[in-house]
Enzyme design. Structure first.
Site, PDB file in Angstrom:
ATOM      1  N   PRO A   1       6.694   6.064  -1.363  1.00 53.41           N
ATOM      2  CA  PRO A   1       7.604   7.051  -0.763  1.00 53.41           C
ATOM      3  C   PRO A   1       6.878   8.330  -0.330  1.00 53.41           C
ATOM      4  O   PRO A   1       7.191   8.899   0.710  1.00 53.41           O
ATOM      5  CB  PRO A   1       8.603   7.325  -1.889  1.00 53.41           C
ATOM      6  CG  PRO A   1       8.577   6.086  -2.740  1.00 53.41           C
ATOM      7  CD  PRO A   1       7.192   5.537  -2.643  1.00 53.41           C
TER       8      PRO A   1
ATOM      9  N   ALA B   1       3.408   8.583   0.027  1.00 52.96           N
ATOM     10  CA  ALA B   1       2.035   8.288   0.470  1.00 52.96           C
ATOM     11  C   ALA B   1       2.084   7.195   1.531  1.00 52.96           C
ATOM     12  O   ALA B   1       2.083   6.006   1.220  1.00 52.96           O
ATOM     13  CB  ALA B   1       1.168   7.851  -0.706  1.00 52.96           C
ATOM     14  N   GLY B   2       2.193   7.637   2.788  1.00 53.78           N
ATOM     15  CA  GLY B   2       2.206   6.693   3.912  1.00 53.78           C
ATOM     16  C   GLY B   2       0.900   6.840   4.672  1.00 53.78           C
ATOM     17  O   GLY B   2      -0.106   6.207   4.346  1.00 53.78           O
ATOM     18  N   SER B   3       0.895   7.737   5.661  1.00 54.36           N
ATOM     19  CA  SER B   3      -0.340   8.006   6.408  1.00 54.36           C
ATOM     20  C   SER B   3      -1.420   8.524   5.453  1.00 54.36           C
ATOM     21  O   SER B   3      -2.599   8.193   5.603  1.00 54.36           O
ATOM     22  CB  SER B   3      -0.092   9.058   7.495  1.00 54.36           C
ATOM     23  OG  SER B   3       0.993   8.677   8.304  1.00 54.36           O
TER      24      SER B   3
ATOM     25  N   GLU C   1       0.481   0.331   9.888  1.00 58.45           N
ATOM     26  CA  GLU C   1      -0.986   0.135   9.882  1.00 58.45           C
ATOM     27  C   GLU C   1      -1.696   1.290  10.581  1.00 58.45           C
ATOM     28  O   GLU C   1      -2.662   1.094  11.319  1.00 58.45           O
ATOM     29  CB  GLU C   1      -1.356  -1.236  10.464  1.00 58.45           C
ATOM     30  CG  GLU C   1      -0.867  -2.356   9.548  1.00 58.45           C
ATOM     31  CD  GLU C   1      -1.402  -3.718   9.889  1.00 58.45           C
ATOM     32  OE1 GLU C   1      -2.573  -3.831  10.294  1.00 58.45           O
ATOM     33  OE2 GLU C   1      -0.626  -4.686   9.742  1.00 58.45           O
TER      34      GLU C   1
ATOM     35  N   LEU D   1       0.838  -1.206   0.000  1.00 56.12           N
ATOM     36  CA  LEU D   1       0.000   0.000   0.000  1.00 56.12           C
ATOM     37  C   LEU D   1       0.876   1.260   0.000  1.00 56.12           C
ATOM     38  O   LEU D   1       0.676   2.166  -0.790  1.00 56.12           O
ATOM     39  CB  LEU D   1      -0.892  -0.036   1.260  1.00 56.12           C
ATOM     40  CG  LEU D   1      -1.930   1.057   1.457  1.00 56.12           C
ATOM     41  CD1 LEU D   1      -3.006   0.982   0.380  1.00 56.12           C
ATOM     42  CD2 LEU D   1      -2.597   0.917   2.841  1.00 56.12           C
TER      43      LEU D   1
HETATM   44  C1  LIG Z   1       8.279  -2.193  10.169  1.00 50.26           C
HETATM   45  C2  LIG Z   1       7.329  -1.635   9.156  1.00 50.26           C
HETATM   46  C3  LIG Z   1       6.621  -2.500   8.319  1.00 50.26           C
HETATM   47  C4  LIG Z   1       5.780  -1.979   7.327  1.00 50.26           C
HETATM   48  N1  LIG Z   1       5.143  -2.844   6.474  1.00 50.26           N
HETATM   49  C5  LIG Z   1       4.349  -2.341   5.489  1.00 50.26           C
HETATM   50  C6  LIG Z   1       3.730  -3.219   4.542  1.00 50.26           C
HETATM   51  O1  LIG Z   1       3.870  -4.449   4.604  1.00 50.26           O
HETATM   52  N2  LIG Z   1       2.977  -2.673   3.566  1.00 50.26           N
HETATM   53  C7  LIG Z   1       2.793  -1.325   3.444  1.00 50.26           C
HETATM   54  O2  LIG Z   1       2.096  -0.904   2.539  1.00 50.26           O
HETATM   55  N3  LIG Z   1       3.390  -0.461   4.310  1.00 50.26           N
HETATM   56  C8  LIG Z   1       4.156  -0.944   5.328  1.00 50.26           C
HETATM   57  N4  LIG Z   1       4.780  -0.085   6.218  1.00 50.26           N
HETATM   58  C9  LIG Z   1       4.622   1.354   6.032  1.00 50.26           C
HETATM   59  C10 LIG Z   1       3.694   1.985   7.058  1.00 50.26           C
HETATM   60  O3  LIG Z   1       2.375   1.626   6.814  1.00 50.26           O
HETATM   61  C11 LIG Z   1       3.950   3.498   7.016  1.00 50.26           C
HETATM   62  O4  LIG Z   1       5.225   3.708   7.556  1.00 50.26           O
HETATM   63  C12 LIG Z   1       2.905   4.279   7.785  1.00 50.26           C
HETATM   64  O5  LIG Z   1       1.675   4.285   7.115  1.00 50.26           O
HETATM   65  C13 LIG Z   1       3.358   5.727   7.990  1.00 50.26           C
HETATM   66  O6  LIG Z   1       3.709   6.291   6.766  1.00 50.26           O
HETATM   67  P1  LIG Z   1       5.129   7.025   6.611  1.00 50.26           P
HETATM   68  O7  LIG Z   1       6.207   6.147   7.101  1.00 50.26           O
HETATM   69  O8  LIG Z   1       5.222   7.517   5.194  1.00 50.26           O
HETATM   70  O9  LIG Z   1       5.058   8.247   7.584  1.00 50.26           O
HETATM   71  P2  LIG Z   1       4.316   9.639   7.323  1.00 50.26           P
HETATM   72  O10 LIG Z   1       3.002   9.421   6.685  1.00 50.26           O
HETATM   73  O11 LIG Z   1       5.281  10.558   6.667  1.00 50.26           O
HETATM   74  O12 LIG Z   1       4.074  10.111   8.806  1.00 50.26           O
HETATM   75  C14 LIG Z   1       5.175  10.510   9.644  1.00 50.26           C
HETATM   76  C15 LIG Z   1       4.636  10.761  11.025  1.00 50.26           C
HETATM   77  O13 LIG Z   1       3.715  11.841  10.980  1.00 50.26           O
HETATM   78  C16 LIG Z   1       2.785  11.714  12.024  1.00 50.26           C
HETATM   79  N5  LIG Z   1       1.434  11.874  11.477  1.00 50.26           N
HETATM   80  C17 LIG Z   1       0.855  11.153  10.501  1.00 50.26           C
HETATM   81  N6  LIG Z   1      -0.388  11.580  10.274  1.00 50.26           N
HETATM   82  C18 LIG Z   1      -0.595  12.606  11.136  1.00 50.26           C
HETATM   83  C19 LIG Z   1      -1.678  13.500  11.383  1.00 50.26           C
HETATM   84  N7  LIG Z   1      -2.807  13.394  10.672  1.00 50.26           N
HETATM   85  N8  LIG Z   1      -1.546  14.450  12.344  1.00 50.26           N
HETATM   86  C20 LIG Z   1      -0.394  14.573  13.033  1.00 50.26           C
HETATM   87  N9  LIG Z   1       0.672  13.751  12.846  1.00 50.26           N
HETATM   88  C21 LIG Z   1       0.564  12.803  11.897  1.00 50.26           C
HETATM   89  C22 LIG Z   1       2.983  10.334  12.651  1.00 50.26           C
HETATM   90  O14 LIG Z   1       3.707  10.471  13.866  1.00 50.26           O
HETATM   91  C23 LIG Z   1       3.823   9.623  11.630  1.00 50.26           C
HETATM   92  O15 LIG Z   1       4.640   8.619  12.207  1.00 50.26           O
HETATM   93  C24 LIG Z   1       5.615  -0.575   7.207  1.00 50.26           C
HETATM   94  C25 LIG Z   1       6.317   0.276   8.076  1.00 50.26           C
HETATM   95  C26 LIG Z   1       7.158  -0.230   9.032  1.00 50.26           C
HETATM   96  C27 LIG Z   1       7.897   0.730   9.934  1.00 50.26           C
END
Ligand SMILES: Cc1cc2nc3c(=O)[nH]c(=O)nc-3n(C[C@H](O)[C@H](O)[C@H](O)COP(=O)(O)OP(=O)(O)OC[C@H]3O[C@@H](n4cnc5c(N)ncnc54)[C@H](O)[C@@H]3O)c2cc1C
Length: 381
Positions: A132, A134-136, A365, A129
């Protein structure tokens, strides 16, 4: 280890038997600590095979007869596995998460082709999902899938993909553009050997487990590999996360329980100031805080799992369970490390590995802040 919570009314007799059976299997089979020098790919493949042979992976998928996923079983299994081995919990969880969309929304043909192999531990699954940029913010996803005849052509990148590099298939979410934002996304099953899919790079993380970035270049996938309705992939992802988010909380609970167990052992055994560490009032206060956190997390986890098994919406309950159990486990484990003194940070100690293992659960998640937003939104509805 005493598991008094199994007596709670959330469970049926089969759940109690399942948890006891797995506990016995784990204690005979698993060891905890995996370090950065271990071959984590090989260890993970071996764990999936062992979990499959022993029949535990059956519980990670929906039954062949259309039997629904049993969320309480998944949570009990993850809690138990996490008490013994973070990597074993990971191996189990990824088989479930990576095949979850097929269990929940797959066609009969898709279920038949993939789920039995997942359950036997013969095919490793992954859930792709994140990107680079598009995480949260999942709706910012850029990976695209363009319909061309009777297939879709995928282009783009995915990253942080657990099991990346060793998976046999990936559930890939890509933008098909039926509508803007989250409404124009579809889910695809992409076999690992599909031309145009490559492993762009492997990623090493704090608690070693297989992970990679994926690149799709004109990767052609038959339309029959779409999971659910085209354009409704976001809903497919969210339905899957509603099950597995609660199970992340269960894994955190398992880590916290193990930390609690280690802390009690340490407190009773360590002598200082003419007594044991356990006899000091500050230690008892710390242990009390830890126990309250563990029990309140367990209540939230199994409320959410039970409610989902009654076919009720658990968006709020799953978010509460994940937020409280992962944040709470971090505090419990930190206290356990503290009670161990220098030993707590020595590489190879159980509490040291727990300290590394828990951290990512507060991020993936849905990070804790995302869970807070979900809970707030649900309260204001
Ligand atoms: C060990 C591990 C395994 C993973 N496995 C998978 C997988 O199998 N498949 C997959 O698709 N992804 C996977 N991921 C990715 C994971 O889902 C993302 O890291 C997560 O969704 C956060 O996205 P990001 O890392 O881009 O952080 P960002 O979206 O950049 O967020 C950075 C930080 O901003 C803060 N934040 C976020 N939203 C808000 C808000 N609305 N208000 C205030 N603060 C906020 C939070 O503290 C967050 O940690 C994995 C990650 C890890 C660490």
């Amino acid at each position: 280890m005493q598991l008094a919570h199994l007596e709670w009314p959330f469970f049926e007799e089969r759940h109690r038997a399942l948890a006891a059976g797995l506990d016995a299997w784990c204690s005979a089979t698993l060891s905890r600590v995996h370090g950065h020098d271990d071959d984590v790919d090989a260890a993970c493949v071996a764990l999936v095979q062992a979990l499959g042979r022993a029949g535990w992976l059956q519980h990670a998928i929906a039954g062949a007869d259309g039997q629904a996923i049993d969320t309480r079983a998944i949570c009990l299994l993850r809690e138990t596995l996490a008490r013994y081995s973070g990597l074993a919990d990971f191996a189990f969880a990824m088989q479930g998460l990576g095949s979850g969309p097929i269990s929940l929304d797959g066609t009969a043909a898709q279920r038949e082709r993939y789920l039995p192999r997942v359950a036997r531990g013969e095919a490793l699954a992954a859930f792709a999902l994140s990107e680079p940029d598009a995480g949260s913010d999942v709706a910012a996803m850029q990976c695209s899938a363009t319909l061309d005849g009777d297939s879709y052509v995928l282009n783009g990148e995915k990253t942080w993909i657990s099991n990346g590099g060793i998976a046999d298939f990936y559930i890939v979410f890509a933008r098909t553009g039926e509508a803007p934002g989250s409404r124009g996304i579809s889910a695809f099953i992409v076999d690992a050997d599909t031309p145009g899919l490559e492993i762009a790079g492997r990623i090493a993380v704090i608690a070693p487990h297989p992970m990679a970035s994926l690149r799709f270049t004109d990767c052609r996938v038959p339309a029959s590999q779409v999971v659910g309705i085209p354009g409704q992939g976001f809903k497919v992802a969210m339905r899957t996360l509603d099950v597995f988010r609660t199970s992340v909380a269960a894994a955190a609970l398992g880590f916290a329980r193990r930390a609690m167990h280690e802390a009690l052992k340490q407190a009773k055994g360590r002598r200082m100031f003419g007594a044991t560490l356990a006899e000091l009032p500050l230690t008892q206060a710390k242990l009390a805080d830890m126990a309250c956190t563990v029990d309140s997390s367990a209540l939230l986890v199994y409320r959410s799992a039970w409610k989902r098994d009654q076919n009720q919406n658990v968006t709020r309950e799953a978010a509460m369970a994940k937020l409280m159990a992962t944040e709470g486990a971090q505090r419990v484990i930190d206290s356990a490390v503290q009670l161990h003194g220098a030993r707590g940070v020595r590489v190879g100690e159980t509490v040291e590995s727990l300290y590394r293992e828990i951290r990512a659960l507060r991020i993936y998640e849905g990070a804790s802040e995302v869970q807070q937003l979900i809970i707030g939104r649900e309260l204001l509805k």
